[in-house]
Design a protein around this motif. Sequence first.
Motif, PDB file in Angstrom:
ATOM      1  N   PHE A  75     -23.336  38.973  25.944  1.00 26.36           N
ATOM      2  CA  PHE A  75     -24.131  38.186  25.005  1.00 26.36           C
ATOM      3  C   PHE A  75     -23.216  37.319  24.132  1.00 26.36           C
ATOM      4  O   PHE A  75     -23.478  36.130  23.913  1.00 26.36           O
ATOM      5  N   ALA A  76     -22.108  37.915  23.667  1.00 33.81           N
ATOM      6  CA  ALA A  76     -21.136  37.185  22.848  1.00 33.81           C
ATOM      7  C   ALA A  76     -20.586  35.988  23.616  1.00 33.81           C
ATOM      8  O   ALA A  76     -20.420  34.900  23.065  1.00 33.81           O
ATOM      9  N   LEU A  77     -20.305  36.176  24.904  1.00 30.12           N
ATOM     10  CA  LEU A  77     -19.751  35.091  25.718  1.00 30.12           C
ATOM     11  C   LEU A  77     -20.739  33.940  25.847  1.00 30.12           C
ATOM     12  O   LEU A  77     -20.368  32.778  25.836  1.00 30.12           O
ATOM     13  N   SER A  78     -22.026  34.290  25.947  1.00 30.74           N
ATOM     14  CA  SER A  78     -23.019  33.227  26.072  1.00 30.74           C
ATOM     15  C   SER A  78     -23.128  32.433  24.776  1.00 30.74           C
ATOM     16  O   SER A  78     -23.454  31.253  24.789  1.00 30.74           O
ATOM     17  N   LEU A  79     -22.800  33.064  23.637  1.00 29.90           N
ATOM     18  CA  LEU A  79     -22.845  32.350  22.353  1.00 29.90           C
ATOM     19  C   LEU A  79     -21.708  31.343  22.229  1.00 29.90           C
ATOM     20  O   LEU A  79     -21.818  30.356  21.513  1.00 29.90           O
ATOM     21  N   ALA A  80     -20.602  31.601  22.944  1.00 21.35           N
ATOM     22  CA  ALA A  80     -19.442  30.715  22.858  1.00 21.35           C
ATOM     23  C   ALA A  80     -19.768  29.303  23.335  1.00 21.35           C
ATOM     24  O   ALA A  80     -19.129  28.348  22.934  1.00 21.35           O
ATOM     25  N   SER A  81     -20.784  29.165  24.176  1.00 17.00           N
ATOM     26  CA  SER A  81     -21.141  27.831  24.669  1.00 17.00           C
ATOM     27  C   SER A  81     -22.130  27.136  23.734  1.00 17.00           C
ATOM     28  O   SER A  81     -22.629  26.071  24.068  1.00 17.00           O
ATOM     29  N   GLU A  82     -22.393  27.724  22.566  1.00 13.24           N
ATOM     30  CA  GLU A  82     -23.291  27.132  21.569  1.00 13.24           C
ATOM     31  C   GLU A  82     -24.590  26.635  22.191  1.00 13.24           C
ATOM     32  O   GLU A  82     -24.892  25.452  22.148  1.00 13.24           O
ATOM     33  N   PRO A  83     -25.347  27.556  22.798  1.00 12.30           N
ATOM     34  CA  PRO A  83     -26.546  27.122  23.517  1.00 12.30           C
ATOM     35  C   PRO A  83     -27.634  26.589  22.582  1.00 12.30           C
ATOM     36  O   PRO A  83     -27.771  27.053  21.458  1.00 12.30           O
ATOM     37  N   LYS A  84     -28.378  25.596  23.085  1.00 10.70           N
ATOM     38  CA  LYS A  84     -29.597  25.144  22.394  1.00 10.70           C
ATOM     39  C   LYS A  84     -30.745  26.023  22.849  1.00 10.70           C
ATOM     40  O   LYS A  84     -31.702  26.238  22.144  1.00 10.70           O
ATOM     41  N   ILE A  85     -30.622  26.463  24.106  1.00 11.10           N
ATOM     42  CA  ILE A  85     -31.619  27.388  24.650  1.00 11.10           C
ATOM     43  C   ILE A  85     -30.886  28.446  25.460  1.00 11.10           C
ATOM     44  O   ILE A  85     -29.964  28.135  26.217  1.00 11.10           O
ATOM     45  N   LEU A  86     -31.279  29.680  25.261  1.00 16.24           N
ATOM     46  CA  LEU A  86     -30.629  30.790  25.950  1.00 16.24           C
ATOM     47  C   LEU A  86     -31.661  31.506  26.812  1.00 16.24           C
ATOM     48  O   LEU A  86     -32.747  31.828  26.346  1.00 16.24           O
ATOM     49  N   LEU A  87     -31.313  31.709  28.075  1.00 15.16           N
ATOM     50  CA  LEU A  87     -32.208  32.406  28.991  1.00 15.16           C
ATOM     51  C   LEU A  87     -31.646  33.792  29.293  1.00 15.16           C
ATOM     52  O   LEU A  87     -30.515  33.913  29.756  1.00 15.16           O
ATOM     53  N   LEU A  88     -32.441  34.802  29.019  1.00 14.44           N
ATOM     54  CA  LEU A  88     -32.002  36.175  29.258  1.00 14.44           C
ATOM     55  C   LEU A  88     -32.974  36.848  30.213  1.00 14.44           C
ATOM     56  O   LEU A  88     -34.133  37.068  29.877  1.00 14.44           O
ATOM     57  N   ASP A  89     -32.477  37.160  31.405  1.00 14.83           N
ATOM     58  CA  ASP A  89     -33.320  37.806  32.410  1.00 14.83           C
ATOM     59  C   ASP A  89     -33.100  39.313  32.323  1.00 14.83           C
ATOM     60  O   ASP A  89     -32.066  39.815  32.746  1.00 14.83           O
ATOM     61  N   GLU A  90     -34.059  40.009  31.772  1.00 15.62           N
ATOM     62  CA  GLU A  90     -33.981  41.463  31.573  1.00 15.62           C
ATOM     63  C   GLU A  90     -32.663  41.907  30.949  1.00 15.62           C
ATOM     64  O   GLU A  90     -31.903  42.674  31.553  1.00 15.62           O
ATOM     65  N   PRO A  91     -32.391  41.434  29.739  1.00  8.80           N
ATOM     66  CA  PRO A  91     -31.110  41.768  29.102  1.00  8.80           C
ATOM     67  C   PRO A  91     -30.914  43.259  28.882  1.00  8.80           C
ATOM     68  O   PRO A  91     -29.785  43.708  28.732  1.00  8.80           O
ATOM     69  N   THR A  92     -31.989  44.030  28.869  1.00  5.31           N
ATOM     70  CA  THR A  92     -31.841  45.459  28.558  1.00  5.31           C
ATOM     71  C   THR A  92     -31.976  46.346  29.786  1.00  5.31           C
ATOM     72  O   THR A  92     -32.114  47.561  29.661  1.00  5.31           O
ATOM     73  N   ALA A  93     -31.920  45.740  30.973  1.00  4.41           N
ATOM     74  CA  ALA A  93     -32.034  46.533  32.203  1.00  4.41           C
ATOM     75  C   ALA A  93     -30.997  47.655  32.203  1.00  4.41           C
ATOM     76  O   ALA A  93     -29.822  47.434  31.914  1.00  4.41           O
ATOM     77  N   GLY A  94     -31.420  48.858  32.505  1.00  4.04           N
ATOM     78  CA  GLY A  94     -30.503  49.987  32.606  1.00  4.04           C
ATOM     79  C   GLY A  94     -30.103  50.608  31.286  1.00  4.04           C
ATOM     80  O   GLY A  94     -29.239  51.480  31.245  1.00  4.04           O
ATOM     81  N   MET A  95     -30.712  50.152  30.185  1.00  6.63           N
ATOM     82  CA  MET A  95     -30.343  50.692  28.876  1.00  6.63           C
ATOM     83  C   MET A  95     -31.313  51.771  28.424  1.00  6.63           C
ATOM     84  O   MET A  95     -32.480  51.763  28.798  1.00  6.63           O
ATOM     85  N   SER A  96     -30.805  52.650  27.579  1.00  8.21           N
ATOM     86  CA  SER A  96     -31.662  53.665  26.969  1.00  8.21           C
ATOM     87  C   SER A  96     -32.561  52.969  25.941  1.00  8.21           C
ATOM     88  O   SER A  96     -32.257  51.861  25.507  1.00  8.21           O
ATOM     89  N   PRO A  97     -33.674  53.617  25.549  1.00  7.83           N
ATOM     90  CA  PRO A  97     -34.544  53.005  24.541  1.00  7.83           C
ATOM     91  C   PRO A  97     -33.785  52.644  23.257  1.00  7.83           C
ATOM     92  O   PRO A  97     -34.040  51.602  22.660  1.00  7.83           O
ATOM     93  N   ARG A  98     -32.824  53.478  22.870  1.00  9.83           N
ATOM     94  CA  ARG A  98     -32.091  53.195  21.638  1.00  9.83           C
ATOM     95  C   ARG A  98     -31.204  51.954  21.800  1.00  9.83           C
ATOM     96  O   ARG A  98     -31.182  51.069  20.951  1.00  9.83           O
ATOM     97  N   GLU A  99     -30.492  51.887  22.946  1.00 10.12           N
ATOM     98  CA  GLU A  99     -29.655  50.709  23.218  1.00 10.12           C
ATOM     99  C   GLU A  99     -30.511  49.450  23.321  1.00 10.12           C
ATOM    100  O   GLU A  99     -30.126  48.385  22.852  1.00 10.12           O
TER     101      GLU A  99
END
Length: 252
Positions: A153-177
Motif C-alpha cells: 500500500f505504501a508503494l502505491s502511495l509513492a506514485s501520488e495516485p489521483k485514483i487508487l484501485l484495490l482488488d481485494e486488498p484484505t484477501a487472506g487477512m484475519s478480521p482484525r488485520e
Amino acid sequence: MLTIRDLGVNFSGFWALKDVDLDVSEKSRHAIIGPNGAGKSTLFNAITGYLKPTTGRVNLDGQDITGRPPHELVKSGLGRSFQRVNVFQDLTVFENIQAALLAHHSRAYDLFTPGARLYRAEAEAILEQVGLKDEANRVAATLAYGKQKQLEFALSLASEPKILLLDEPTAGMSPRETSEILDLIVRIQEAQGFTLLFTEHDMEFVFAIAETLTVLVQGRPLATGAPADVRDDPEVQRVYLGGHASGGKDAA
Ligand SMILES: Nc1ncnc2c1ncn2[C@@H]1O[C@H](COP(=O)(O)OP(=O)(O)O)[C@@H](O)[C@H]1O
Ligand SMILES: [Mg+2]
C-alpha cells in the motif's frame, strides 16, 4: 473522474465483462461487489491496462486511456496496489519506498546523486503515514503478511495516485488485520483526497466504508448507488445479497 462506457472483455468466446457503464466520482470511495467470477478482477485489469478490452472506452479526467500500458497509466495518476511483484524482497522497507519514489520521478540512480534527491524525507513521510516506521530497516522478505500488505500500500502511495484501485486488498487477512488495513486506507484516502475504487468480500466492511456501491453479476452491472439503496434494491436482494441484507461474509 473515471468514466467507463460499453466496456467488454471477451476470453475466447466468453464475455467476462459486457456492456459495462460506470462513473466513479472524484474523491469518492466506490466499491465493486459481486459473486466470485462476476468479473471484478477483469474490470480492474481492463481499467489498469493489464488486459486490453474487447469493446468500449475508459476515460480518466477526460482523457481516453483505453488499452494504455500500466506504466503509462501510473504516470497519469492511476495507481494500483497489492501486487506482490512491486516489492523488492531483498531490499529494506525504506529502500523499497525510495525505489518507488525514484521510479515515479523517473530519476536514474547514480553515484553523483546528492542525498536529498534520494527522497529520504518523502520516504520517511510515507512510512510514518502507513505505520511502518519501526520496520524501516527490515528486509522486505522478513515481514509478516499483514506488514507486507502495508508495504504494498505504501508503494502505491509513492506514485501520488489521483485514483487508487484495490482488488481485494484484505484477501487472506484475519478480521482484525482486515479492519486495521481498511482503517488505514480510509484514513490516508481522506487525508490525501484521492479517489478509491475497490473490491472487498466482507460486506460488513463494504457497507462501513463505501460511499457508492456497484453490484456486478455475470459481467454486467446490476445496480449502482448509495450502499443503503443498493442493499434495499429488490433485484440485488434476489440475485446477490439474498438473506444477507444486514451484511455478512457469506454474501461474497
Ligand atoms: N485470463 C482469463 N482467461 C479466460 N477466462 C478468464 C480469465 N480471467 C478471468 N476469466 C473468467 O472470467 C470470469 C470473471 O473472472 P474474474 O474477473 O476473476 O471474477 P471476480 O474477480 O469477480 O471473481 C470468470 O468466469 C473467470 O473464470
Ligand atoms: Mg477477483
